[in-house]
Design a protein around this motif. Structure first.
Motif, short mmCIF file in Angstrom:
data_model
loop_
_atom_site.label_atom_id
_atom_site.label_comp_id
_atom_site.label_asym_id
_atom_site.label_seq_id
_atom_site.Cartn_x
_atom_site.Cartn_y
_atom_site.Cartn_z
N HIS A 150 0.70 -1.36 -0.53
CA HIS A 150 0.00 -0.12 0.05
C HIS A 150 0.59 1.07 0.15
O HIS A 150 0.71 2.35 -0.82
CB HIS A 150 -1.45 -0.09 0.94
CG HIS A 150 -2.01 0.79 0.99
ND1 HIS A 150 -2.90 0.82 2.24
CD2 HIS A 150 -2.57 1.64 0.24
CE1 HIS A 150 -4.13 1.75 1.88
NE2 HIS A 150 -3.88 2.40 0.88
N HIS B 251 -3.19 9.64 0.84
CA HIS B 251 -2.86 8.33 1.75
C HIS B 251 -1.17 8.82 2.94
O HIS B 251 -1.65 8.50 3.61
CB HIS B 251 -2.08 7.49 0.73
CG HIS B 251 -2.90 7.04 0.08
ND1 HIS B 251 -3.32 7.49 -1.54
CD2 HIS B 251 -3.22 5.19 0.05
CE1 HIS B 251 -4.24 5.97 -1.70
NE2 HIS B 251 -3.66 4.80 -0.99
N ASP C 175 -9.25 4.92 4.25
CA ASP C 175 -8.89 4.49 3.03
C ASP C 175 -9.83 3.21 2.29
O ASP C 175 -9.76 2.09 3.05
CB ASP C 175 -7.38 4.17 2.86
CG ASP C 175 -7.73 3.50 0.89
OD1 ASP C 175 -8.11 3.65 0.31
OD2 ASP C 175 -6.17 3.77 0.29
N TRP D 282 -13.08 7.21 -0.71
CA TRP D 282 -12.56 7.14 1.22
C TRP D 282 -13.57 7.61 2.02
O TRP D 282 -15.37 8.16 1.52
CB TRP D 282 -11.47 8.92 1.12
CG TRP D 282 -10.27 8.28 -0.33
CD1 TRP D 282 -10.42 8.30 -0.93
CD2 TRP D 282 -9.25 7.62 0.23
NE1 TRP D 282 -9.12 7.61 -2.29
CE2 TRP D 282 -8.20 8.01 -0.20
CE3 TRP D 282 -8.34 7.64 2.02
CZ2 TRP D 282 -7.24 7.31 -0.55
CZ3 TRP D 282 -7.30 6.87 2.17
CH2 TRP D 282 -6.64 6.70 0.92
N HIS E 154 -7.38 -2.33 -2.04
CA HIS E 154 -5.86 -2.32 -1.88
C HIS E 154 -5.86 -1.95 -0.21
O HIS E 154 -5.05 -2.47 0.12
CB HIS E 154 -5.11 -1.36 -2.93
CG HIS E 154 -5.19 -0.11 -2.57
ND1 HIS E 154 -4.79 0.92 -3.41
CD2 HIS E 154 -5.24 0.69 -1.23
CE1 HIS E 154 -5.03 2.21 -3.21
NE2 HIS E 154 -5.00 2.32 -2.21
FE LIG Z 1 -4.60 3.36 -0.50
#
Ligand SMILES: [Fe+2]
Length: 189
Positions: free
Chosen positions: A27, A74, A155, A121, A159
């Motif tokens: 990630h 992120h 998130d 998100w 993934h």
């Molecule tokens: Fe992500």
């Protein structure tokens, strides 16, 4: 100047058993890094080189926006993790005043995050009038674009959780609350 991938604010095993070192490696080391690399490819040598991520989020479109927002999102997400304590009593009261109780806040946040179709998100944001709200965004989108202040994010791209939780997004969200860095969240107020 090119954008750089920030270091994780914790070690590779520090989120176990919530998130494995393998998840962090992919990630952060592949997805997050990929957004940084793509952003640099798109902006270095152009008038957008040197613009802050926040400026690009507010003004750019297309690939520049998507990659700038994903870099910012992120970094913000990592900073929201590795706490594990509880919110301050003042902040817990503020959450309870808006959402009914701290538990009701978490339930509403999770319901919104689970309902976000596809990638995106979930956010706790503060409006310009000081009030709090829960929102979700699709793909790379970021609440800064709407003129509000992000306080906390999760998130919900696959993934983020697929290695550890497979397709169980609700379980990932349930466990997320044990790892929130409330000190960081409250510093965004
Ligand atoms: Fe992500």
């Amino acid at each position: 100047m090119a954008h750089e991938l920030p270091k994780l604010p914790f070690g590779p095993d520090d989120l176990v058993p919530f998130l494995s070192a393998e998840t962090l490696d992919y990630h952060h080391g592949k997805h997050h890094k990929g957004y940084v690399d793509n952003l640099n490819k798109l902006t270095v040598g152009t008038p957008q080189e040197g613009a802050s991520l926040e400026d690009l989020i507010k003004t750019a479109d297309g690939g520049v926006f998507n990659n700038a927002a994903q870099v910012w999102n992120h970094t913000f997400y990592w900073n929201c993790l590795k706490g594990g304590g509880a919110p301050s009593s003042a902040f817990e009261e503020k959450l309870a005043g808006t959402f009914g109780s701290f538990d009701a806040f978490k339930e509403k946040f999770n319901a919104a995050a689970v309902a976000r179709f596809g990638s995106g998100w979930a956010w706790l944001i503060q409006n310009p009038d000081g009030s709090l709200a829960i929102t979700t965004t699709a793909n790379a989108d970021n609440p800064l674009r709407e003129g509000v202040t992000p306080l906390l994010t999760c998130d919900v791209w696959e993934h983020a959780y697929y290695i550890d939780f497979r397709n169980a997004r609700p379980k990932y969200l349930q466990d997320f609350w044990g790892w929130v860095n409330w000190e960081f969240v409250e510093s965004n107020l």
